[in-house]
Structures are given as structure tokens and as C-alpha cells.
Design a protein around this motif. Structure first.
Motif, mmCIF file in Angstrom:
data_model
loop_
_atom_site.group_PDB
_atom_site.id
_atom_site.type_symbol
_atom_site.label_atom_id
_atom_site.label_comp_id
_atom_site.label_asym_id
_atom_site.label_seq_id
_atom_site.Cartn_x
_atom_site.Cartn_y
_atom_site.Cartn_z
ATOM 1 N N ALA A 269 10.994 -78.263 -8.620
ATOM 2 C CA ALA A 269 11.400 -79.157 -7.532
ATOM 3 C C ALA A 269 12.833 -78.839 -7.140
ATOM 4 O O ALA A 269 13.764 -79.122 -7.897
ATOM 5 C CB ALA A 269 11.277 -80.618 -7.961
ATOM 6 N N ILE A 270 13.005 -78.208 -5.965
ATOM 7 C CA ILE A 270 14.344 -77.903 -5.482
ATOM 8 C C ILE A 270 14.473 -78.374 -4.028
ATOM 9 O O ILE A 270 13.478 -78.497 -3.318
ATOM 10 C CB ILE A 270 14.666 -76.393 -5.569
ATOM 11 N N LEU A 271 15.688 -78.645 -3.629
ATOM 12 C CA LEU A 271 15.931 -79.073 -2.253
ATOM 13 C C LEU A 271 15.454 -78.000 -1.291
ATOM 14 O O LEU A 271 15.818 -76.827 -1.411
ATOM 15 C CB LEU A 271 17.421 -79.344 -2.033
ATOM 16 N N ALA A 272 14.606 -78.380 -0.335
ATOM 17 C CA ALA A 272 14.143 -77.449 0.690
ATOM 18 C C ALA A 272 15.134 -77.453 1.848
ATOM 19 O O ALA A 272 15.619 -78.517 2.261
ATOM 20 C CB ALA A 272 12.759 -77.840 1.186
ATOM 21 N N THR A 273 15.446 -76.280 2.362
ATOM 22 C CA THR A 273 16.408 -76.163 3.462
ATOM 23 C C THR A 273 15.743 -76.343 4.816
ATOM 24 O O THR A 273 16.369 -76.156 5.852
ATOM 25 C CB THR A 273 17.125 -74.810 3.397
ATOM 26 N N SER A 274 14.477 -76.732 4.804
ATOM 27 C CA SER A 274 13.744 -77.107 6.003
ATOM 28 C C SER A 274 12.637 -78.060 5.578
ATOM 29 O O SER A 274 12.102 -77.938 4.472
ATOM 30 C CB SER A 274 13.137 -75.871 6.687
ATOM 31 N N ARG A 275 12.300 -79.013 6.428
ATOM 32 C CA ARG A 275 11.201 -79.922 6.078
ATOM 33 C C ARG A 275 9.861 -79.194 6.037
ATOM 34 O O ARG A 275 8.885 -79.738 5.523
ATOM 35 C CB ARG A 275 11.156 -81.111 7.047
ATOM 36 N N TYR A 278 8.639 -73.567 3.245
ATOM 37 C CA TYR A 278 7.771 -73.114 2.162
ATOM 38 C C TYR A 278 8.302 -71.855 1.483
ATOM 39 O O TYR A 278 7.807 -71.460 0.428
ATOM 40 C CB TYR A 278 6.353 -72.874 2.695
ATOM 41 N N ARG A 279 9.292 -71.204 2.080
ATOM 42 C CA ARG A 279 9.933 -70.029 1.480
ATOM 43 C C ARG A 279 11.435 -70.284 1.368
ATOM 44 O O ARG A 279 11.997 -71.069 2.136
ATOM 45 C CB ARG A 279 9.687 -68.797 2.346
ATOM 46 N N LYS A 280 12.067 -69.586 0.448
ATOM 47 C CA LYS A 280 13.513 -69.732 0.302
ATOM 48 C C LYS A 280 14.243 -69.352 1.579
ATOM 49 O O LYS A 280 15.324 -69.864 1.869
ATOM 50 C CB LYS A 280 14.012 -68.878 -0.863
ATOM 51 N N SER A 281 13.669 -68.438 2.332
ATOM 52 C CA SER A 281 14.316 -67.957 3.559
ATOM 53 C C SER A 281 14.119 -68.895 4.747
ATOM 54 O O SER A 281 14.717 -68.681 5.817
ATOM 55 C CB SER A 281 13.781 -66.563 3.917
ATOM 56 N N ASP A 282 13.290 -69.929 4.595
ATOM 57 C CA ASP A 282 13.063 -70.875 5.687
ATOM 58 C C ASP A 282 14.229 -71.859 5.761
ATOM 59 O O ASP A 282 14.430 -72.659 4.841
ATOM 60 C CB ASP A 282 11.760 -71.649 5.481
ATOM 61 N N VAL A 283 14.979 -71.791 6.845
ATOM 62 C CA VAL A 283 16.144 -72.665 7.011
ATOM 63 C C VAL A 283 16.078 -73.323 8.385
ATOM 64 O O VAL A 283 15.908 -72.646 9.404
ATOM 65 C CB VAL A 283 17.467 -71.885 6.879
ATOM 66 N N SER A 284 16.176 -74.631 8.398
ATOM 67 C CA SER A 284 16.337 -75.393 9.636
ATOM 68 C C SER A 284 17.694 -76.067 9.572
ATOM 69 O O SER A 284 17.922 -76.936 8.728
ATOM 70 C CB SER A 284 15.231 -76.443 9.785
ATOM 71 N N LEU A 285 18.609 -75.656 10.426
ATOM 72 C CA LEU A 285 19.952 -76.240 10.389
ATOM 73 C C LEU A 285 19.938 -77.748 10.624
ATOM 74 O O LEU A 285 20.648 -78.491 9.922
ATOM 75 C CB LEU A 285 20.860 -75.526 11.386
ATOM 76 N N PRO A 286 19.136 -78.269 11.576
ATOM 77 C CA PRO A 286 19.087 -79.734 11.722
ATOM 78 C C PRO A 286 18.566 -80.435 10.472
ATOM 79 O O PRO A 286 19.094 -81.482 10.081
ATOM 80 C CB PRO A 286 18.133 -79.932 12.910
ATOM 81 N N ASP A 287 17.534 -79.868 9.841
ATOM 82 C CA ASP A 287 16.998 -80.490 8.628
ATOM 83 C C ASP A 287 18.007 -80.430 7.494
ATOM 84 O O ASP A 287 18.184 -81.398 6.739
ATOM 85 C CB ASP A 287 15.708 -79.782 8.195
#
Length: 394
Positions: A269-275, A278-287
Motif C-alpha cells: 500500500a503506497i500513495l498513488a500519484t494519480s487516482r 496503476y503504474r509508478k509512472s502514472d502521475v496526475s498533477l491535480p491528483d
């Protein structure tokens, strides 16, 4: 009367079915932002049928879990959906966990679980020959299921019952016009007399569109899995779980036999950088901004600094991940693990940094918002839908 359900995951679809049964003469529609139904939490999970062992007696979560697994197994049987009540072992690996396991057994008994069996010594290996532990609790009512098939069957049944299902309909604005709602989406406008927010990962944002304050915030946590290589899948017969540590907010990595074959191990369980990360490379700046500017997240990390560090390290280290699994199955080796999938959990968190432990449903005169529906929401979805339908006041 027009009822609109926002969110076409398994909880939204189950709510549509149960609402149709209660309000047969009403107009009922579901708005789903994706091109299909159940694209996120509903199908990005371990596929377990949870019986209600872990939850506080008397809580909504406990009550609906126990009702829900029975409704879900009936639904699967009547629709020919692959499922199996295979049972689960919760394992105390050493003496420090035995009292907690006893408490868990009592909690399950209070929640109405049937057939719980305390095991020690060779009796443990009769169920799971490769498990090492000083004691275990056998939970015979737990099982596995194909939730993707459940989602498709629910959508088909809802459509046949006259529910209007709209995909590609991301809700962008909710406008109160008298006693009705005008719902503006990316694909058109709709009107309703009553809205039900089952938006899962976005439930807090949808509630804000309806004028609610986001006191409780959804913080997305990604759970990552490995799979046992086929030649080593025999190490696990069914479901093997650890005894939860009450000082940690998450359950811990475990083993799950999948309904269509194979064995899954995890999740962390780690903080996801996007809602939808599903991958470490998935980043949503607003999220990401939404999460890191929420004081509750920093207070949560302050309370659980060691756990957060360990979870992050385990995410980047197969060796550490394997070591956690070896506490349950010592003969497992790092080479036995192949990369698996992942899921993102919509974790409701308070400004004080506490995880919301119960299902949370707030009621308004012409709206209802499901603001926290973590596991076992998939198992309990039909019971949750029944609960929601019973609370709709037209």
C-alpha cells in the motif's frame, strides 16, 4: 420520479438493481465516465469474497459484509458466474500474534460468521501444507469470484430492467434547480429529482459539485501484486492471510488463489500519484496536488512513518516483498514471483490523519453520497445497494 446514480462501478450497478426493485415506476439512470462499467476498484482487486471477519461488530461495514457475501453468492449462482467458497486461513506466525487471532475469532463470531475453526500444529498443514505458524483460524465462508463477470451481469440485468446506462458521461457540474438537479456531463445534460453518488475514487469531488464540503478526503493508495509462477502455484491451495496488526492501517500482504487459475501475492500500500495510477509512472498533477495539500495525509504519515517507509521500500524491492510473504510461506523464493497487476484503493481519510474505517453514507433531502466504501465493498455491493435504496426518500 427520476433517480440518477453517478458511477457505474459494482456499487453503482448494484444500487441500480436494488433501486429498480424498490422503485419500479421511477425513471432510473446510471452515469459512468468510462467507456465501460467497473473499470477501476470493481475489477482491480484480488477477487475475494469477504465474509466479514475483520470489521467492528455492529458497524455498517460488518453488517453489510455478512449480508453481502450471501447475496453475492446467490447472484453468482443464479447468473452462472464463476465463484467458489474455498475458505481462508488467517495465520499467527508466532506467539505474539495468538491473542490478536483469538480476538479476531471473537469478532467474527459476533459478526455472525459460521464454522470458524481454531487450528494448531499439524491441523494447519491439513489446509495449507506450506504454511508455517503456531496457530491459524479457518474461515470456511470466504471464497473467490470473477468480479468482471459480476459487473457485466449486473449491467445486463439493469439494462433489461429498464435502467438507462450511459457511458462516457463524466459529471462536470451539478446544479440545483428548485427541487431537481441539472447534471452536466461531457456528453450532454440530464435532469433528476434524486442523485446517488457512487463515484468511488472521485466520490469526494462529486459530493463537492453538489455543494458538500470535502472534510473527508479520498487519498488514493496503490496496491501492487506479484503472481506465483505456474510451477510454484502449488505452494498455496486457497487463501492465506496474516493476522492484522492493529497499529498499522492496512491488512498486510497475503496469498489469493484466483478463480480462473494462478495465485496472486500482495498487495502492498503506497500513495498513488494519480487516482487512476496503476503504474509508478502514472502521475496526475491535480491528483497529486490534491493529496499533498491535504493536512490529513501529512498527519497520517507522521503517525505511521515506519510503515510508510517500509511500504515504499517494498514497492521498489522484490527481495523485501518476498521476505514479507515468507513469513507465511517460508519455502517461497524470490525467483518464484512474477510481476502481477495493481489496483488503486479510494481511501477516505480525515483531516486528523485517520482512515475512515466504516462505510460512510451521507443523506440529504434529494441526494445521497457514498463517501467511503473500501473492501469489502465489491463483495457487499448488493447489500450496500439495498441499504442505499432503503434510504432514498422520494
Amino acid at each position: 420520479m427520476r433517480i440518477c446514480i453517478i458511477g457505474g462501478g459494482i456499487v453503482g450497478l448494484a444500487t441500480a438493481l436494488q433501486t429498480r426493485r424498490r422503485f419500479q415506476g421511477s425513471e432510473l439512470m446510471v452515469l459512468e465516465k468510462e467507456a465501460g462499467f467497473g473499470q477501476h476498484q470493481s475489477t482491480h482487486n484480488s477477487g475475494v469474497l469477504h465474509a466479514g471477519l475483520y470489521y467492528k461488530p455492529g458497524s455498517l461495514r460488518a453488517r453489510l459484509a455478512v449480508q453481502g457475501i450471501r447475496l453475492m453468492t446467490e447472484f453468482c449462482s443464479s447468473h452462472g458466474i464463476a465463484h467458489e467458497i474455498c475458505g481462508k486461513l488467517v495465520v499467527a506466525v508466532d506467539g505474539t500474534e495468538v491473542e490478536r487471532l483469538r480476538n479476531l475469532q471473537e469478532r467474527g463470531r459476533q459478526n455472525g460468521l459460521r464454522g470458524l475453526e481454531w487450528l494448531e500444529g499439524a491441523a494447519i498443514q491439513e489446509f495449507e501444507p506450506n504454511v508455517a505458524g503456531v496457530a491459524a483460524l479457518h474461515v470456511p465462508e470466504e471464497g473467490i469470484v470473477d468480479y468482471s463477470a459480476v459487473v457485466q451481469a449486473m449491467a445486463s440485468e439493469a439494462r433489461n430492467a429498464g435502467v438507462v446506462l450511459n457511458t462516457g458521461a463524466r459529471v462536470e457540474r451539478l446544479l440545483k434547480e428548485g427541487t431537481a438537479w441539472r447534471i452536466i456531463t461531457g456528453s450532454g445534460e440530464y435532469t433528476a429529482d434524486f442523485i446517488v453518488n457512487c463515484a468511488g475514487l472521485y466520490c469526494d469531488r462529486v459530493s463537492a459539485l453538489a455543494g458538500e464540503s470535502r472534510v473527508t478526503r479520498i487519498v488514493p493508495f496503490r496496491g501492487e501484486y506479484f503472481k506465483l509462477k505456474p510451477e510454484r502455484a502449488h505452494l498455496v491451495r486457497n487463501l492465506i492471510y496474516p493476522v492484522p496488526d492493529p497499529t498499522f492501517p492496512f491488512l498486510g500482504v497475503h496469498f489469493t488463489r484466483l478463480i480462473h487459475g494462478g495465485v496472486e501475492a500482495g498487495p502492498n500500500a503506497i500513495l498513488a500519484t494519480s487516482r487512476e495510477g496503476y503504474r509508478k509512472s502514472d502521475v496526475s498533477l491535480p491528483d497529486l496536488w490534491d493529496a499533498v495539500t491535504f493536512p490529513g495525509l501529512w498527519r497520517f504519515m507522521g503517525k505511521h512513518t515506519g510503515m510508510c517507509r517500509d511500504e515504499l521500500l517494498r514497492s521498489f524491492s522484490k527481495r523485501r516483498f518476498c521476505a514479507s510473504l515468507q513469513r507465511l510461506v517460508p519455502t517461497l523464493n524470490e525467483d518464484d514471483l512474477a510481476q502481477g497487476g495493481s489496483g488503486v484503493r479510494a481511501q477516505a481519510m480525515t483531516p486528523q490523519g485517520d482512515l475512515v474505517q466504516d462505510f460512510e453514507i451521507i443523506e440529504r433531502p434529494n441526494a445521497l453520497h457514498v463517501l467511503c466504501a473500501p473492501s469489502p465493498a465489491a463483495t457487499a455491493s448488493l447489500a450496500i445497494g439495498q441499504e442505499i435504496a432503503g434510504r432514498i426518500a422520494l
